[in-house]
Each structure stands twice: as C-alpha cells, then as structure tokens.
Design a protein around this motif. Sequence first.
Motif, short mmCIF file in Angstrom:
data_model
loop_
_atom_site.label_atom_id
_atom_site.label_comp_id
_atom_site.label_asym_id
_atom_site.label_seq_id
_atom_site.Cartn_x
_atom_site.Cartn_y
_atom_site.Cartn_z
N ILE A 34 23.97 63.88 98.64
CA ILE A 34 23.04 64.14 97.54
C ILE A 34 23.74 65.03 96.53
O ILE A 34 24.34 66.04 96.89
CB ILE A 34 21.75 64.81 98.04
CG1 ILE A 34 21.01 63.87 99.01
CG2 ILE A 34 20.83 65.14 96.87
CD1 ILE A 34 21.12 64.22 100.44
N GLY A 35 23.67 64.63 95.29
CA GLY A 35 24.38 65.36 94.26
C GLY A 35 23.48 65.85 93.15
O GLY A 35 22.41 65.28 92.90
N TRP A 36 23.93 66.90 92.51
CA TRP A 36 23.28 67.41 91.31
C TRP A 36 24.16 67.09 90.10
O TRP A 36 25.37 67.29 90.14
CB TRP A 36 23.09 68.93 91.39
CG TRP A 36 21.95 69.35 92.24
CD1 TRP A 36 22.00 69.81 93.52
CD2 TRP A 36 20.58 69.37 91.87
NE1 TRP A 36 20.74 70.11 93.97
CE2 TRP A 36 19.85 69.85 92.97
CE3 TRP A 36 19.88 69.03 90.70
CZ2 TRP A 36 18.46 69.99 92.95
CZ3 TRP A 36 18.51 69.17 90.68
CH2 TRP A 36 17.80 69.65 91.79
N PHE A 37 23.50 66.60 89.06
CA PHE A 37 24.15 66.27 87.81
C PHE A 37 23.38 66.94 86.68
O PHE A 37 22.23 67.31 86.85
CB PHE A 37 24.15 64.75 87.61
CG PHE A 37 25.00 64.02 88.61
CD1 PHE A 37 24.57 63.86 89.92
CD2 PHE A 37 26.23 63.50 88.25
CE1 PHE A 37 25.36 63.20 90.86
CE2 PHE A 37 27.02 62.83 89.17
CZ PHE A 37 26.58 62.68 90.48
N SER A 49 27.51 69.34 91.50
CA SER A 49 27.80 69.63 92.90
C SER A 49 27.17 68.56 93.77
O SER A 49 26.22 67.90 93.35
CB SER A 49 27.23 71.00 93.29
OG SER A 49 27.57 71.33 94.62
N CYS A 50 27.71 68.38 94.95
CA CYS A 50 27.09 67.47 95.90
C CYS A 50 27.31 67.98 97.32
O CYS A 50 28.21 68.79 97.57
CB CYS A 50 27.58 66.04 95.75
SG CYS A 50 29.30 65.76 96.18
N ILE A 51 26.49 67.48 98.22
CA ILE A 51 26.57 67.88 99.62
C ILE A 51 26.30 66.68 100.50
O ILE A 51 25.50 65.81 100.15
CB ILE A 51 25.57 69.02 99.92
CG1 ILE A 51 25.76 69.58 101.34
CG2 ILE A 51 24.12 68.56 99.72
CD1 ILE A 51 25.01 70.87 101.59
N ARG A 106 35.61 59.60 96.31
CA ARG A 106 34.59 59.04 95.40
C ARG A 106 34.12 60.10 94.40
O ARG A 106 33.64 59.76 93.32
CB ARG A 106 33.41 58.49 96.20
CG ARG A 106 33.76 57.25 96.98
CD ARG A 106 32.69 56.87 97.97
NE ARG A 106 31.47 56.38 97.38
CZ ARG A 106 31.22 55.10 97.10
NH1 ARG A 106 32.15 54.19 97.33
NH2 ARG A 106 30.05 54.73 96.60
N GLY A 107 34.23 61.35 94.76
CA GLY A 107 33.81 62.40 93.84
C GLY A 107 32.37 62.22 93.39
O GLY A 107 31.47 62.02 94.19
N PHE A 108 32.16 62.28 92.08
CA PHE A 108 30.83 62.14 91.50
C PHE A 108 30.59 60.75 90.91
O PHE A 108 29.62 60.52 90.21
CB PHE A 108 30.64 63.17 90.39
CG PHE A 108 30.62 64.60 90.87
CD1 PHE A 108 31.62 65.48 90.48
CD2 PHE A 108 29.61 65.07 91.68
CE1 PHE A 108 31.61 66.81 90.90
CE2 PHE A 108 29.58 66.39 92.11
CZ PHE A 108 30.59 67.26 91.72
#
Length: 124
Positions: A34-37, A49-51, A106-108
Amino acid sequence: EVQLVESGGGLVQAGGSLRLSCAASGFSFDDYAIGWFRQAPGKEREGVSCIRPSDGSTLYYVSVEDRFTISSDNAKNTVYLQMNSLKPEDTAVYYCAVDPYWDWARGFSYFGSWGQGTQFTVSS
C-alpha cells in the motif's frame, strides 16, 4: 473490489505534524503493498512512501524519508503516514493505492486502485 479510503487531511502550520490514514478493504491486506502518493496543484502525482504489511518493507521518496513514517495496523487493515516537520511544499492531495506484486524494483510505478484522496495544506 479494492477500496481505499483516505482521511486525516486539513490545515497545519509549517513545522507541524499530521497523520493520514488509509483504510483498506476488498483484498488480502498482507499480500499487497500500500502506497501513499501526492499531487500538488499543477504538478504530476508522485510517490511518497509505501509499505508491504506482510514483512514491513518500506520505501520512501528521498525528500520525505527523514520526516515521514509509514506504518500499518494489520488488524485494522489500515496504513498510516505520520508526517513531521511539514513544509509548505508538502501541500497536496494525498492518495493511497495498492500494488499486488510490489518489490524494490517496481518502486512506485505500478500502483493502482486509487482512493479518493485527502487534501491538506501547510501554511507558512
């Protein structure tokens, strides 16, 4: 169906702190990242950020890695973004999204199923 609901936006002064929440449903929380954009006016959306809740792996955008902390509450299927030392340039709409196959390479780049976003503004 993946559903993501962001909350926690608002108005904060520069130097202050804020915590955003992303409540997730419709998928196996442990298996996805799950990521924040964020997207500021006139700018492209960028990863923050992602986790990966299954093992706690995290990734941060370089400009926030010493100020923001991502975490997950697996019992609540919720991801948090704790933001400290906020700057006016952090002002944006913040979205969360998922990547079911995330790894470092894969990054973001492959996140999708976007939430509706939450706006916050950092005043100078």
